[in-house]
Design a protein around this motif. Structure first.
Motif, PDB file in Angstrom:
ATOM      1  N   LEU A  90       1.887  -6.721  -2.893  1.00 19.39           N
ATOM      2  CA  LEU A  90       1.984  -5.295  -2.803  1.00 19.39           C
ATOM      3  C   LEU A  90       0.679  -4.828  -2.044  1.00 19.39           C
ATOM      4  O   LEU A  90       0.392  -3.332  -1.976  1.00 19.39           O
ATOM      5  N   SER A 165      13.270  -5.390  -5.288  1.00 12.80           N
ATOM      6  CA  SER A 165      13.008  -3.778  -5.684  1.00 12.80           C
ATOM      7  C   SER A 165      13.549  -2.999  -4.603  1.00 12.80           C
ATOM      8  O   SER A 165      13.612  -3.428  -3.380  1.00 12.80           O
ATOM      9  N   SER A 170       8.857  -0.226  -4.812  1.00 15.08           N
ATOM     10  CA  SER A 170       7.813  -0.739  -4.501  1.00 15.08           C
ATOM     11  C   SER A 170       6.628   0.144  -4.055  1.00 15.08           C
ATOM     12  O   SER A 170       5.490  -0.478  -4.427  1.00 15.08           O
ATOM     13  N   TYR A 173       4.980   0.883  -7.578  1.00 20.41           N
ATOM     14  CA  TYR A 173       4.002  -0.181  -7.720  1.00 20.41           C
ATOM     15  C   TYR A 173       2.567  -0.296  -7.008  1.00 20.41           C
ATOM     16  O   TYR A 173       1.680  -0.563  -7.699  1.00 20.41           O
ATOM     17  N   ASP A 209       7.337  -7.740  -0.311  1.00 20.10           N
ATOM     18  CA  ASP A 209       8.258  -7.022  -0.914  1.00 20.10           C
ATOM     19  C   ASP A 209       8.856  -6.053   0.005  1.00 20.10           C
ATOM     20  O   ASP A 209       9.138  -6.552   1.162  1.00 20.10           O
ATOM     21  N   TRP A 211       7.963  -2.712   0.663  1.00 18.29           N
ATOM     22  CA  TRP A 211       7.232  -1.546   1.107  1.00 18.29           C
ATOM     23  C   TRP A 211       6.703  -1.679   2.722  1.00 18.29           C
ATOM     24  O   TRP A 211       6.602  -0.727   3.292  1.00 18.29           O
TER      25      TRP A 211
END
Length: 283
Positions: A90, A165, A170, A173, A209, A211
């Protein structure tokens, strides 16, 4: 005895000899697979291994038998559990193929039994530090001792899965300042604490992820980077097993002290018997 929970690729690379399979029956069903117990290298120390998702990765993050896995390790006499997890990043500065030893967790799961004590016996277990600080520090030291780059600390947000996700999730988070996202540290860490076992995990980042550039996370990418992480995790775990003092103990080993809220004389006899490996010393 030390326990290891992770993928079969990591186990197969560990130098275990004189291995045997242990079929352990638990009140919570069968573990993901029979546990493999063997001697680690020249240390003479026994290590018990359970493949988290089963021998053929047949259990999803939601349906795998977490309670049976942890209870089986406890039954065999395991006192310390090292785990490995594949996670997504992240943070821009945590690229794939980075190791992270988290110190915090945020639980976003919805459909998993989170405790051994859900009937006839109530236990309120403190969980401020989800991972054993001493065992986590030992994993970090072990990684650095074998020249692996590792991030010390971070928050692991555990989602239900098995889907990855959504972009909005995402980004949420990331806005909370969390560091990695995965699907399997909960309820494993909670159950290990209830079983009075020191528990820590070394995670291997497999992707950014969803994002980053709103790109799709693909299974192929995850598996490719997970395989690349295996050697670093293997070297770290080997060093940790080799150098953990045989007489090491910590507060995790007395975690149930003062947490049982049900008077012993009203706990049903069948509950006491069923959970004897966990609460026998207290009831």
């Amino acid at each position: 005895m030390l326990g290891f929970i992770g993928g079969s690729g990591i186990y197969e690379a560990l130098p275990l000899t004189n291995t045997r399979e242990e079929d352990v029956t638990t009140p919570f069903g069968d573990p993901s697979a029979p546990l493999t117990v063997g001697e680690f290298g020249d240390t003479g120390r026994e290590v018990a291994f359970v493949p988290r998702h089963g021998s053929h990765h047949q259990y999803s993050p939601t349906t795998l038998p977490y309670r049976a896995n942890v209870f089986a390790l406890k039954t065999l006499g395991v006192t310390h559990v090292v785990a490995s997890n594949a996670v997504g990043s992240l943070r821009e500065d945590l690229p794939p193929r980075t190791l992270v030893v988290p110190d915090q967790v945020y639980d976003r799961t919805k459909h998993r039994p989170l405790t051994f004590f859900d009937e006839g016996l109530v236990v309120h277990q403190p969980f401020a530090d989800p991972y054993c600080p001493e065992l986590s520090a030992h994993l970090v030291e072990s990684a650095r001792a074998v020249d692996e780059s590792v991030v010390d600390g971070g928050t692991y947000v555990c989602i239900e899965g098995p889907q990855f996700s959504a972009v909005a999730e995402s980004e949420f988070y990331r806005a909370q300042g969390w560091d990695v996202v995965g699907m399997t540290t909960i309820p494993e860490a909670k159950l290990a604490r209830e079983a009075e076992m020191a528990y820590a995990t070394v995670t291997g980042i497999t992707d950014y992820d969803v994002w980053k550039d709103e790109s799709q996370v693909t299974l192929g990418e995850v598996l490719e980077n997970a395989r690349a992480n295996e050697d670093a995790i293997k070297r770290t775990v080997e060093r940790a097993i080799e150098t953990l003092p045989a007489d090491h103990t910590c507060d995790c080993h007395t975690a149930l002290d003062g947490t049982i809220n049900t008077p012993a004389d009203v706990v049903p006899a069948d509950v006491t018997e069923r959970l004897a490996p966990l609460v026998g010393d207290y009831l």
